[in-house]
Write a protein that holds these residues in place. Sequence first.
Motif, PDB file in Angstrom:
ATOM      1  N   UNK A   3      38.874  47.180  40.604  1.00 32.48           N
ATOM      2  CA  UNK A   3      39.370  47.031  41.969  1.00 32.48           C
ATOM      3  C   UNK A   3      38.979  45.635  42.423  1.00 32.48           C
ATOM      4  N   UNK A   4      39.961  44.776  42.593  1.00 29.99           N
ATOM      5  CA  UNK A   4      39.677  43.397  42.978  1.00 29.99           C
ATOM      6  C   UNK A   4      39.227  43.345  44.429  1.00 29.99           C
ATOM      7  N   UNK A  38      45.246  35.268  45.439  1.00 28.77           N
ATOM      8  CA  UNK A  38      45.463  35.665  44.048  1.00 28.77           C
ATOM      9  C   UNK A  38      44.265  36.471  43.589  1.00 28.77           C
ATOM     10  N   UNK A  39      44.424  37.184  42.491  1.00 23.76           N
ATOM     11  CA  UNK A  39      43.305  37.930  41.933  1.00 23.76           C
ATOM     12  C   UNK A  39      42.194  36.971  41.527  1.00 23.76           C
ATOM     13  N   UNK A  40      40.976  37.480  41.520  1.00 22.87           N
ATOM     14  CA  UNK A  40      39.842  36.703  41.039  1.00 22.87           C
ATOM     15  C   UNK A  40      40.024  36.394  39.559  1.00 22.87           C
ATOM     16  N   UNK A  41      39.254  35.452  39.053  1.00 24.69           N
ATOM     17  CA  UNK A  41      39.293  35.155  37.621  1.00 24.69           C
ATOM     18  C   UNK A  41      38.979  36.415  36.820  1.00 24.69           C
ATOM     19  N   UNK A  42      37.940  37.138  37.205  1.00 26.47           N
ATOM     20  CA  UNK A  42      37.603  38.379  36.503  1.00 26.47           C
ATOM     21  C   UNK A  42      38.725  39.404  36.625  1.00 26.47           C
ATOM     22  N   UNK A  43      39.351  39.467  37.794  1.00 24.81           N
ATOM     23  CA  UNK A  43      40.469  40.389  37.992  1.00 24.81           C
ATOM     24  C   UNK A  43      41.659  40.051  37.109  1.00 24.81           C
ATOM     25  N   UNK A  44      41.928  38.761  36.943  1.00 23.08           N
ATOM     26  CA  UNK A  44      43.032  38.352  36.065  1.00 23.08           C
ATOM     27  C   UNK A  44      42.727  38.725  34.613  1.00 23.08           C
ATOM     28  N   UNK A  45      41.476  38.587  34.210  1.00 20.45           N
ATOM     29  CA  UNK A  45      41.094  39.004  32.857  1.00 20.45           C
ATOM     30  C   UNK A  45      41.202  40.520  32.738  1.00 20.45           C
ATOM     31  N   UNK A  46      40.775  41.231  33.777  1.00 18.74           N
ATOM     32  CA  UNK A  46      40.815  42.698  33.761  1.00 18.74           C
ATOM     33  C   UNK A  46      42.240  43.237  33.602  1.00 18.74           C
ATOM     34  N   UNK A  47      43.245  42.512  34.095  1.00 17.57           N
ATOM     35  CA  UNK A  47      44.631  42.992  33.944  1.00 17.57           C
ATOM     36  C   UNK A  47      45.022  43.111  32.472  1.00 17.57           C
ATOM     37  N   UNK A  48      44.340  42.392  31.604  1.00 18.26           N
ATOM     38  CA  UNK A  48      44.641  42.444  30.177  1.00 18.26           C
ATOM     39  C   UNK A  48      43.825  43.515  29.453  1.00 18.26           C
ATOM     40  N   UNK A  70      43.498  50.549  34.603  1.00 14.96           N
ATOM     41  CA  UNK A  70      44.116  50.397  35.922  1.00 14.96           C
ATOM     42  C   UNK A  70      43.479  49.221  36.643  1.00 14.96           C
ATOM     43  N   UNK A  71      44.299  48.424  37.308  1.00 10.98           N
ATOM     44  CA  UNK A  71      43.819  47.314  38.121  1.00 10.98           C
ATOM     45  C   UNK A  71      44.421  47.476  39.517  1.00 10.98           C
ATOM     46  N   UNK A  72      43.554  47.432  40.513  1.00 11.34           N
ATOM     47  CA  UNK A  72      43.981  47.580  41.897  1.00 11.34           C
ATOM     48  C   UNK A  72      43.702  46.299  42.669  1.00 11.34           C
ATOM     49  N   UNK A  73      44.615  45.979  43.574  1.00 17.80           N
ATOM     50  CA  UNK A  73      44.417  44.909  44.536  1.00 17.80           C
ATOM     51  C   UNK A  73      44.342  45.553  45.916  1.00 17.80           C
ATOM     52  N   UNK A  74      43.719  44.858  46.837  1.00 18.41           N
ATOM     53  CA  UNK A  74      43.643  45.351  48.202  1.00 18.41           C
ATOM     54  C   UNK A  74      44.641  44.641  49.113  1.00 18.41           C
ATOM     55  N   UNK A  75      45.572  43.923  48.502  1.00 15.48           N
ATOM     56  CA  UNK A  75      46.616  43.215  49.234  1.00 15.48           C
ATOM     57  C   UNK A  75      47.976  43.567  48.644  1.00 15.48           C
ATOM     58  N   UNK A  76      48.868  44.078  49.449  1.00 15.13           N
ATOM     59  CA  UNK A  76      50.169  44.547  48.957  1.00 15.13           C
ATOM     60  C   UNK A  76      50.982  43.442  48.294  1.00 15.13           C
ATOM     61  N   UNK A  77      50.896  42.210  48.799  1.00 16.81           N
ATOM     62  CA  UNK A  77      51.702  41.124  48.226  1.00 16.81           C
ATOM     63  C   UNK A  77      51.218  40.693  46.835  1.00 16.81           C
TER      64      UNK A  77
END
Length: 155
Positions: free
Chosen positions: A113-114, A121-131, A135-142
């Motif tokens: 959960x970013x 944009x997603x954090x650096x760790x969040x961008x790595x986590x997408x790979x 499941x990867x969640x953002x707290x921003x709809x856009x």
Amino acid sequence: MTINFSKRTASVLAIASIGGHWIELQRLTPLFKDHDVTFISNKSFLDSKVNGSKYYNVPDANKDQKFNLIKCFCMVFVRVAVLRPGVIITTGAAPGLMGIVIGRIFGAKTIWIDSIANVEKLSLSGRIATKIADRVYTQWSHLSTGKIVYSGNLL
């Protein structure tokens, strides 16, 4: 003492760094009420914040602290290997990403959960986590995409 590495001793492993990451993770604790949850963070005094759950401390680490990154990785690896959680959930940062990577090796379901602070944009760790993460969640709809899910925010 013998350790049984095939036995799960935690159903949920919740990992977050101190600060906003930890606060956001704590807002998820009602979801854990019917589960055996274990927490990992990088400040020892947080053990008093987990309401009787198990808590493990790991070194504070970031990309500028290479030696601490290695120590942190090793400590998270041991905890995941021993606990064998069914689910690893994290709100970041470095220890959480390490947990996601190691969790995948051990067959855990992984959830990133970013942080709500990442508006553009997603954090650096969040961008790595997408790979890596299931499941990867953002707290921003856009910021939602096919792989990145928006389901609201934690604040």
